[in-house]
Write a protein that holds these residues in place. Structure first.
Motif, PDB file in Angstrom:
ATOM      1  N   GLU A 113       0.855  -1.189   0.000  1.00  0.00           N
ATOM      2  CA  GLU A 113       0.000   0.000   0.000  1.00  0.00           C
ATOM      3  C   GLU A 113       0.892   1.240   0.000  1.00  0.00           C
ATOM      4  O   GLU A 113       1.653   1.467   0.937  1.00  0.00           O
ATOM      5  N   GLY A 114       0.801   1.998  -1.074  1.00  0.00           N
ATOM      6  CA  GLY A 114       1.612   3.198  -1.171  1.00  0.00           C
ATOM      7  C   GLY A 114       1.139   4.270  -0.212  1.00  0.00           C
ATOM      8  O   GLY A 114      -0.045   4.355   0.122  1.00  0.00           O
ATOM      9  N   GLY A 115       2.061   5.098   0.243  1.00  0.00           N
ATOM     10  CA  GLY A 115       1.725   6.177   1.156  1.00  0.00           C
ATOM     11  C   GLY A 115       1.509   7.487   0.418  1.00  0.00           C
ATOM     12  O   GLY A 115       0.931   7.521  -0.677  1.00  0.00           O
ATOM     13  N   VAL A 116       1.999   8.569   1.017  1.00  0.00           N
ATOM     14  CA  VAL A 116       1.811   9.908   0.475  1.00  0.00           C
ATOM     15  C   VAL A 116       3.170  10.581   0.362  1.00  0.00           C
ATOM     16  O   VAL A 116       3.934  10.633   1.329  1.00  0.00           O
ATOM     17  N   TYR A 117       3.488  11.090  -0.832  1.00  0.00           N
ATOM     18  CA  TYR A 117       4.711  11.851  -1.022  1.00  0.00           C
ATOM     19  C   TYR A 117       4.504  13.292  -0.554  1.00  0.00           C
ATOM     20  O   TYR A 117       3.450  13.888  -0.780  1.00  0.00           O
ATOM     21  N   PHE A 118       5.552  13.872   0.055  1.00  0.00           N
ATOM     22  CA  PHE A 118       5.575  15.304   0.347  1.00  0.00           C
ATOM     23  C   PHE A 118       6.160  15.985  -0.889  1.00  0.00           C
ATOM     24  O   PHE A 118       7.373  15.989  -1.101  1.00  0.00           O
ATOM     25  N   GLY A 119       5.294  16.546  -1.721  1.00  0.00           N
ATOM     26  CA  GLY A 119       5.737  17.097  -2.994  1.00  0.00           C
ATOM     27  C   GLY A 119       6.042  18.577  -2.931  1.00  0.00           C
ATOM     28  O   GLY A 119       5.962  19.233  -1.885  1.00  0.00           O
ATOM     29  N   GLY A 120       6.374  19.131  -4.092  1.00  0.00           N
ATOM     30  CA  GLY A 120       6.685  20.547  -4.194  1.00  0.00           C
ATOM     31  C   GLY A 120       5.436  21.402  -4.240  1.00  0.00           C
ATOM     32  O   GLY A 120       4.325  20.922  -4.482  1.00  0.00           O
ATOM     33  N   ASN A 121       5.610  22.700  -4.004  1.00  0.00           N
ATOM     34  CA  ASN A 121       4.521  23.679  -4.047  1.00  0.00           C
ATOM     35  C   ASN A 121       3.355  23.330  -3.124  1.00  0.00           C
ATOM     36  O   ASN A 121       2.192  23.597  -3.441  1.00  0.00           O
ATOM     37  N   GLY A 122       3.678  22.697  -1.980  1.00  0.00           N
ATOM     38  CA  GLY A 122       2.653  22.396  -0.988  1.00  0.00           C
ATOM     39  C   GLY A 122       1.766  21.224  -1.323  1.00  0.00           C
ATOM     40  O   GLY A 122       0.761  20.992  -0.652  1.00  0.00           O
ATOM     41  N   HIS A 123       2.128  20.427  -2.346  1.00  0.00           N
ATOM     42  CA  HIS A 123       1.299  19.303  -2.783  1.00  0.00           C
ATOM     43  C   HIS A 123       1.646  18.025  -2.030  1.00  0.00           C
ATOM     44  O   HIS A 123       2.814  17.752  -1.738  1.00  0.00           O
ATOM     45  N   LEU A 124       0.623  17.252  -1.742  1.00  0.00           N
ATOM     46  CA  LEU A 124       0.772  15.862  -1.325  1.00  0.00           C
ATOM     47  C   LEU A 124       0.332  14.990  -2.495  1.00  0.00           C
ATOM     48  O   LEU A 124      -0.606  15.329  -3.213  1.00  0.00           O
ATOM     49  N   TYR A 125       1.013  13.841  -2.677  1.00  0.00           N
ATOM     50  CA  TYR A 125       0.693  12.967  -3.803  1.00  0.00           C
ATOM     51  C   TYR A 125       0.610  11.512  -3.350  1.00  0.00           C
ATOM     52  O   TYR A 125       1.380  11.082  -2.481  1.00  0.00           O
ATOM     53  N   GLU A 126      -0.310  10.765  -3.962  1.00  0.00           N
ATOM     54  CA  GLU A 126      -0.361   9.330  -3.738  1.00  0.00           C
ATOM     55  C   GLU A 126       0.898   8.683  -4.315  1.00  0.00           C
ATOM     56  O   GLU A 126       1.328   9.023  -5.421  1.00  0.00           O
ATOM     57  N   VAL A 127       1.489   7.756  -3.562  1.00  0.00           N
ATOM     58  CA  VAL A 127       2.594   6.965  -4.096  1.00  0.00           C
ATOM     59  C   VAL A 127       1.991   5.906  -5.022  1.00  0.00           C
ATOM     60  O   VAL A 127       1.192   5.071  -4.590  1.00  0.00           O
ATOM     61  N   LEU A 128       2.354   5.952  -6.288  1.00  0.00           N
ATOM     62  CA  LEU A 128       1.806   5.017  -7.272  1.00  0.00           C
ATOM     63  C   LEU A 128       2.738   3.818  -7.408  1.00  0.00           C
ATOM     64  O   LEU A 128       3.911   3.974  -7.764  1.00  0.00           O
ATOM     65  N   LEU A 129       2.215   2.634  -7.117  1.00  0.00           N
ATOM     66  CA  LEU A 129       2.992   1.400  -7.185  1.00  0.00           C
ATOM     67  C   LEU A 129       2.529   0.550  -8.359  1.00  0.00           C
ATOM     68  O   LEU A 129       1.396   0.697  -8.829  1.00  0.00           O
ATOM     69  N   PRO A 130       3.371  -0.349  -8.854  1.00  0.00           N
ATOM     70  CA  PRO A 130       2.951  -1.228  -9.952  1.00  0.00           C
ATOM     71  C   PRO A 130       1.745  -2.073  -9.550  1.00  0.00           C
ATOM     72  O   PRO A 130       1.599  -2.469  -8.390  1.00  0.00           O
ATOM     73  N   ASN A 131       0.891  -2.337 -10.511  1.00  0.00           N
ATOM     74  CA  ASN A 131      -0.300  -3.148 -10.280  1.00  0.00           C
ATOM     75  C   ASN A 131       0.104  -4.622 -10.304  1.00  0.00           C
ATOM     76  O   ASN A 131       0.352  -5.193 -11.361  1.00  0.00           O
ATOM     77  N   LYS A 132       0.154  -5.254  -9.106  1.00  0.00           N
ATOM     78  CA  LYS A 132       0.653  -6.624  -9.012  1.00  0.00           C
ATOM     79  C   LYS A 132      -0.430  -7.648  -8.674  1.00  0.00           C
ATOM     80  O   LYS A 132      -0.123  -8.808  -8.441  1.00  0.00           O
ATOM     81  N   ASP A 133      -1.668  -7.229  -8.593  1.00  0.00           N
ATOM     82  CA  ASP A 133      -2.733  -8.215  -8.400  1.00  0.00           C
ATOM     83  C   ASP A 133      -3.650  -8.182  -9.620  1.00  0.00           C
ATOM     84  O   ASP A 133      -3.353  -7.538 -10.619  1.00  0.00           O
ATOM     85  N   GLN A 134      -4.774  -8.867  -9.542  1.00  0.00           N
ATOM     86  CA  GLN A 134      -5.645  -9.012 -10.702  1.00  0.00           C
ATOM     87  C   GLN A 134      -6.844  -8.065 -10.703  1.00  0.00           C
ATOM     88  O   GLN A 134      -7.737  -8.213 -11.532  1.00  0.00           O
ATOM     89  N   VAL A 135      -6.877  -7.102  -9.785  1.00  0.00           N
ATOM     90  CA  VAL A 135      -8.032  -6.219  -9.690  1.00  0.00           C
ATOM     91  C   VAL A 135      -8.205  -5.412 -10.975  1.00  0.00           C
ATOM     92  O   VAL A 135      -9.301  -5.355 -11.556  1.00  0.00           O
ATOM     93  N   PHE A 136      -7.129  -4.791 -11.428  1.00  0.00           N
ATOM     94  CA  PHE A 136      -7.245  -3.977 -12.639  1.00  0.00           C
ATOM     95  C   PHE A 136      -7.631  -4.833 -13.840  1.00  0.00           C
ATOM     96  O   PHE A 136      -8.514  -4.458 -14.624  1.00  0.00           O
TER      97      PHE A 136
END
Length: 402
Positions: free
Chosen positions: A112-135
């Motif tokens: 489960e990806g967390g949250v990146y502390f990004g630039g310009n005050g942004h928070l971002y979802e950590v995007l991980l490779p899709n390794k299960d069959q949901v997609f």
């Protein structure tokens, strides 16, 4: 007797500061236990936007299988004294130590990806490779339903902020490329439908189309998505100048903030698109019909994004009596669609909004009973990777028809 005397003597020899620390620790433990036992507890954390663990119920069964201890641990973790202050302190310390993200669980399967502390005050979802069959299962469902419905079918896969604003991510941070999912979806749909490409339109070079503290696109981003879908569907979108983007909140803290609570994070501003020349638009949810599409009671809550349509429901029917069109649109969606629907409502006399996470009936029957002419599936790509919505899409037509 001699042992008691020896104990008293050892106490006398203890330094006062050690005794004070021991006493303070003892009192703190007692206070913590009393707090857990007697102080009324919240059942929902507004800051984290999630339900909190309830008091575990002891039984021989859950004691034997270990679930009681697991629930007890979660309960203590969710309800200890000054919890929010400690969470905020933890985030602050991580920032100070140079951590790039928070809130992830990379040891889980799938991670489960967390949250990146990004630039310009942004928070971002950590995007991980899709390794299960949901997609893969969701793509299979969308492709099957697209073919089975036999109606004009449009898919709007929305990339995440981390994808579109990669230049704001921390240096050397990993982020999965969601074009991989987009291409797989486009290949599966093939010539039976259209898959709308928003990657260039939503890129940061064209504007900031995502909230800083929330995973959704903002109102400007939703408008960009709306114009792209309108072009694909062959109708003229209502012009940007025909709306007033009304500022309704300057203190919106969204879902990403809930994973990385920090006293230094600036809130988002929220805008609602208001037609300058009003139209008569209603929303029917169950047996209740409301005027307009904005549930303004949510502006006083943490979950301000639910101001759009009141959040997610099994089915909503949007009607606009000022639009004279025979086209009736069905939208299959997650919450990204909620902020786009106010724009689409200006072009259709009826929009039937279906959330497959909660809908339990046959979609083909619904289409026939309501005279649906067009279908749009509006989902964030990450949602399609995380949540299986394929069951109703793969259900057969009534009567066993293919």
């Amino acid at each position: 007797m001699k042992k008691m005397e020896a104990f008293k003597e050892s106490v006398k020899q203890c330094k006062p500061e050690y005794l004070a620390v021991t006493l303070l620790l003892f009192v703190t433990i007692l206070a913590g236990l009393a707090y857990l036992a007697f102080v009324p507890k919240q059942t929902f954390s507004e800051e984290e936007n999630r339900a909190l663990e309830e008091v575990p119920q002891l039984s021989l069964e859950n004691l034997a299988d270990g679930s009681f201890m697991s629930s007890a641990e979660s309960y203590v973790g969710d309800h200890f004294m000054l919890r929010q202050a400690f969470i905020s302190l933890s985030t602050t310390v991580k920032l100070g130590l140079g951590f790039r993200d928070a809130g992830g669980n990379y040891s889980s399967v799938p991670a489960e990806g967390g949250v990146y502390f990004g630039g310009n005050g942004h928070l971002y979802e950590v995007l991980l490779p899709n390794k299960d069959q949901v997609f893969a299962q969701n793509v299979k469902g969308l492709a099957a339903f697209c073919e089975g419905a036999g109606l004009p079918f449009y898919v709007v896969p929305v990339p995440s902020g981390a994808q579109e604003q990669a230049q704001n991510l921390p240096l050397f941070s990993y982020s999965h490329n969601q074009r991989e999912e987009f291409e797989a979806l486009r290949a599966a749909i093939g010539e039976n439908g259209a898959v709308v490409d928003l990657f260039d339109a939503l890129n940061l070079w064209n504007g900031d189309y995502y909230y800083k503290t929330d995973h959704h696109w903002n109102t400007e981003g939703a408008y960009v998505g709306y114009t792209a879908l309108a072009k694909e569907m062959g109708f003229t979108p209502t012009g940007r100048s025909q709306f007033e983007f009304k500022l309704v909140s300057n203190d919106f803290y969204g879902t990403l903030y809930s994973k990385a609570i920090s006293p230094f994070q600036e809130p988002d501003s929220m805008y609602l698109p208001i037609l300058k020349e009003p139209q008569h638009i209603t929303q029917t949810t169950g047996s209740e019909t409301r005027e307009g599409l904005y549930w303004e009671e949510y502006l006083g809550k943490k979950d301000k994004y639910s101001t759009f349509l009141g959040g997610n429901h099994s089915v909503d029917v949007i009607r606009n009596s000022d639009v004279k069109s025979e086209r009736k649109l069905m939208i299959l969606k997650d919450s990204y669609a909620n902020s786009m629907i106010p724009f689409l409502a200006t072009n259709f006399s009826e929009i039937h909004v279906v959330d497959l996470r909660y809908y339990a009936q046959n979609l083909y029957t619904y289409i026939d009973e309501n005279g649906i002419t067009d279908i749009a599936a509006i989902y964030s790509i990450k949602q399609l990777c995380d949540t299986d919505v394929s069951r109703r899409l793969l259900a057969p037509k009534p009567g066993g028809a293919a």
